[in-house]
Scaffold this motif. Structure first.
Motif, mmCIF file in Angstrom:
data_model
loop_
_atom_site.group_PDB
_atom_site.id
_atom_site.type_symbol
_atom_site.label_atom_id
_atom_site.label_comp_id
_atom_site.label_asym_id
_atom_site.label_seq_id
_atom_site.Cartn_x
_atom_site.Cartn_y
_atom_site.Cartn_z
ATOM 1 N N LYS A 35 46.730 31.384 43.890
ATOM 2 C CA LYS A 35 46.048 32.105 44.962
ATOM 3 C C LYS A 35 46.549 33.542 45.048
ATOM 4 O O LYS A 35 45.812 34.469 45.350
ATOM 5 C CB LYS A 35 46.300 31.409 46.296
ATOM 6 C CG LYS A 35 45.361 30.252 46.571
ATOM 7 C CD LYS A 35 45.671 29.657 47.947
ATOM 8 C CE LYS A 35 45.097 28.272 48.093
ATOM 9 N NZ LYS A 35 45.763 27.521 49.172
ATOM 10 N N LYS A 36 47.859 33.730 44.808
ATOM 11 C CA LYS A 36 48.463 35.060 44.909
ATOM 12 C C LYS A 36 48.231 35.899 43.657
ATOM 13 O O LYS A 36 48.075 37.118 43.739
ATOM 14 C CB LYS A 36 49.975 34.923 45.138
ATOM 15 C CG LYS A 36 50.342 34.630 46.559
ATOM 16 C CD LYS A 36 50.452 35.931 47.332
ATOM 17 C CE LYS A 36 50.839 35.665 48.775
ATOM 18 N NZ LYS A 36 50.908 36.897 49.547
ATOM 19 N N SER A 37 48.272 35.239 42.504
ATOM 20 C CA SER A 37 48.329 36.030 41.269
ATOM 21 C C SER A 37 46.969 36.223 40.598
ATOM 22 O O SER A 37 46.811 37.125 39.788
ATOM 23 C CB SER A 37 49.296 35.385 40.283
ATOM 24 O OG SER A 37 48.797 34.145 39.851
ATOM 25 N N LEU A 38 45.990 35.372 40.923
ATOM 26 C CA LEU A 38 44.699 35.485 40.238
ATOM 27 C C LEU A 38 43.705 36.194 41.149
ATOM 28 O O LEU A 38 43.068 35.586 42.003
ATOM 29 C CB LEU A 38 44.181 34.094 39.848
ATOM 30 C CG LEU A 38 45.167 33.298 38.990
ATOM 31 C CD1 LEU A 38 44.652 31.906 38.723
ATOM 32 C CD2 LEU A 38 45.445 34.018 37.681
ATOM 33 N N LYS A 39 43.614 37.511 40.964
ATOM 34 C CA LYS A 39 42.795 38.300 41.883
ATOM 35 C C LYS A 39 41.539 38.843 41.238
ATOM 36 O O LYS A 39 40.637 39.302 41.923
ATOM 37 C CB LYS A 39 43.624 39.455 42.452
ATOM 38 C CG LYS A 39 44.636 38.967 43.490
ATOM 39 C CD LYS A 39 45.606 40.049 43.884
ATOM 40 C CE LYS A 39 46.600 39.535 44.919
ATOM 41 N NZ LYS A 39 47.808 40.343 44.970
ATOM 42 N N ASP A 40 41.479 38.854 39.904
ATOM 43 C CA ASP A 40 40.274 39.364 39.237
ATOM 44 C C ASP A 40 39.990 38.570 37.965
ATOM 45 O O ASP A 40 40.734 37.668 37.594
ATOM 46 C CB ASP A 40 40.425 40.866 38.929
ATOM 47 C CG ASP A 40 41.737 41.150 38.211
ATOM 48 O OD1 ASP A 40 42.339 40.197 37.670
ATOM 49 O OD2 ASP A 40 42.169 42.311 38.199
ATOM 50 N N THR A 41 38.873 38.938 37.311
ATOM 51 C CA THR A 41 38.450 38.195 36.122
ATOM 52 C C THR A 41 39.502 38.268 35.020
ATOM 53 O O THR A 41 39.804 37.257 34.388
ATOM 54 C CB THR A 41 37.121 38.782 35.587
ATOM 55 O OG1 THR A 41 36.335 39.156 36.699
ATOM 56 C CG2 THR A 41 36.386 37.767 34.745
ATOM 57 N N ILE A 42 40.050 39.468 34.808
ATOM 58 C CA ILE A 42 41.065 39.613 33.757
ATOM 59 C C ILE A 42 42.234 38.663 34.018
ATOM 60 O O ILE A 42 42.711 37.988 33.117
ATOM 61 C CB ILE A 42 41.576 41.080 33.686
ATOM 62 C CG1 ILE A 42 40.431 42.001 33.267
ATOM 63 C CG2 ILE A 42 42.744 41.195 32.717
ATOM 64 C CD1 ILE A 42 40.747 43.474 33.375
#
Lengths: 191, 189
Positions: A139-146
């Protein structure tokens, strides 16, 4: 100390916190993550959960045991070199105490049926707690497609191949710098 | 007496080297520990296997536990302390140096850019390791077939479901371990 305890814990408080983490975690290393997250992020709010990831990343690429490295890191951040030393000693003291006792009765422990049943139960719980930690970290680290792509590619590579973690983490760092460079170039073109 | 001091220094030095060269945490110490079984008679390969199992069921990281165990069996309580400090000292020094730099560098845009992809990568690494742990804990491999350990699977699912409830979120993880151990004994996992 006149400062707020939350901001600047005492050396003894650091020692006790990490003593608790070291003393109440089963499985070592990775399985310490749920406990680190609970004690450092949720309860004491000494660090953010993405900081935990940063320390973990650095811990993967530096010598030593990751849980211990994280203790050193957090201790240093809060109270400098002495903080680092007290946190580290707190983290390893329970092991020294417990293993010294266990070493005396090792064989008997391993053969005990009840102990085996309990162990299997603990293992099931460890799975649940660790999946939960991965969800929280995601939840914290995956903020965009890349981010998602990097995460999934690394996940597959880490699970299916023997590529050392250091290589995976450092490759991700290089990729990050390349993306930054390309995006920086684009911005300059727009200007 | 002088041979004792020599042995203390030797065990300190061997574990200092492991602490210095084992990059990647607990599992990375394993190959070095195996080498020690060939080089010295401090502990055997069987001790090492037992220790891995014990480490899973006792608090503390495997590397630290193994250092304590080896030190204790060769030189008693004080030996355990010496070997553990030997293991921890290199990373203590390295991490303090890095932490000193990191606290200045983590505002650097280049460092931030690198960590933007490092964080998802580490999440991936952790997820893969968790999958590995779940495979060993929730399945049993017999003659090439994967058998689901239903009791463990149900326990894990129930706990995972319960932690999502807000009120239960802040329960100390140790209490879950106690619950797991009790369930394991009652239902004979």
């Amino acid at each position: 100390m006149k400062e707020n305890n939350q901001e600047r814990p005492g050396l003894f408080e650091l020692f006790i916190s990490f003593f608790k983490i070291g003393g109440l975690t089963f499985g070592g290393g990775l399985t310490m993550l749920p406990m680190l997250e609970y004690e450092l992020v949720t309860k004491r709010k000494w660090i953010e959960s993405d900081e935990l990831l940063d320390y973990y990343a650095i811990g993967q690429c530096t010598p030593g045991i990751i849980a211990v490295n994280t203790a050193t890191f957090v201790g240093y951040k809060k109270r400098g070199i002495m903080g680092g030393i007290f946190s580290t000693l707190g983290m390893v003291s329970p092991s020294i105490l417990i293993i010294t006792i266990v070493a005396l009765f090792l064989k008997g422990f391993m053969d005990n049926v009840w102990f085996q049943h309990a162990l299997m139960g603990i293992r099931g719980v460890v799975c649940a707690l660790m999946i939960n930690t991965v969800i929280n970290l995601g939840k914290k680290s995956l903020k965009d497609t890349i981010g998602w792509i990097v995460c999934i590619v690394v996940f597959v590579l880490a699970f299916l191949t023997n590529i050392p973690t250091v290589v995976l983490v450092l490759s991700a760092a290089v990729l990050g710098l390349i993306i930054d460079f390309v995006q920086g170039g684009k911005k300059k073109n727009v200007d | 007496m002088s041979t004792d001091i020599l042995l203390y220094l030797q065990i300190f030095w061997e574990f200092f080297k492991i602490g210095l060269f084992a990059v990647g945490g607990g599992p990375a110490t394993l190959p070095y520990l195996m080498e020690l079984t060939k080089k010295y008679d401090w502990f055997t390969m069987e001790d090492l296997t037992n220790m891995i199992a014990v480490s899973e069921s006792t608090p503390g990281p495997l590397g630290v536990n193994m250092a304590t165990y080896a030190g204790f069996t060769t030189l008693g309580t004080f030996g355990g302390i010496v070997s553990t400090l030997g293991l921890v000292l290199p990373s203590l020094i390295v991490i303090i140096i890095i932490a000193a730099f990191f606290s200045k560098m983590n505002k650097n845009p280049k460092v931030q850019a690198a960590f933007k992809t490092i964080r998802p990568a580490v999440t991936g690494v952790i997820a893969a390791a968790v999958l590995g742990i779940c495979r060993v804990s929730l399945f049993s491999e017999a003659k090439g077939d994967l058998i689901i350990l239903w009791k463990s699977m149900i326990l894990a699912s129930v706990v995972l479901g319960l932690i999502q409830i807000k009120k239960l979120k802040n329960i100390h993880p140790f209490l879950w371990f106690v619950a797991g151990a009790s369930a394991g004994i009652i239902f004979r996992f």
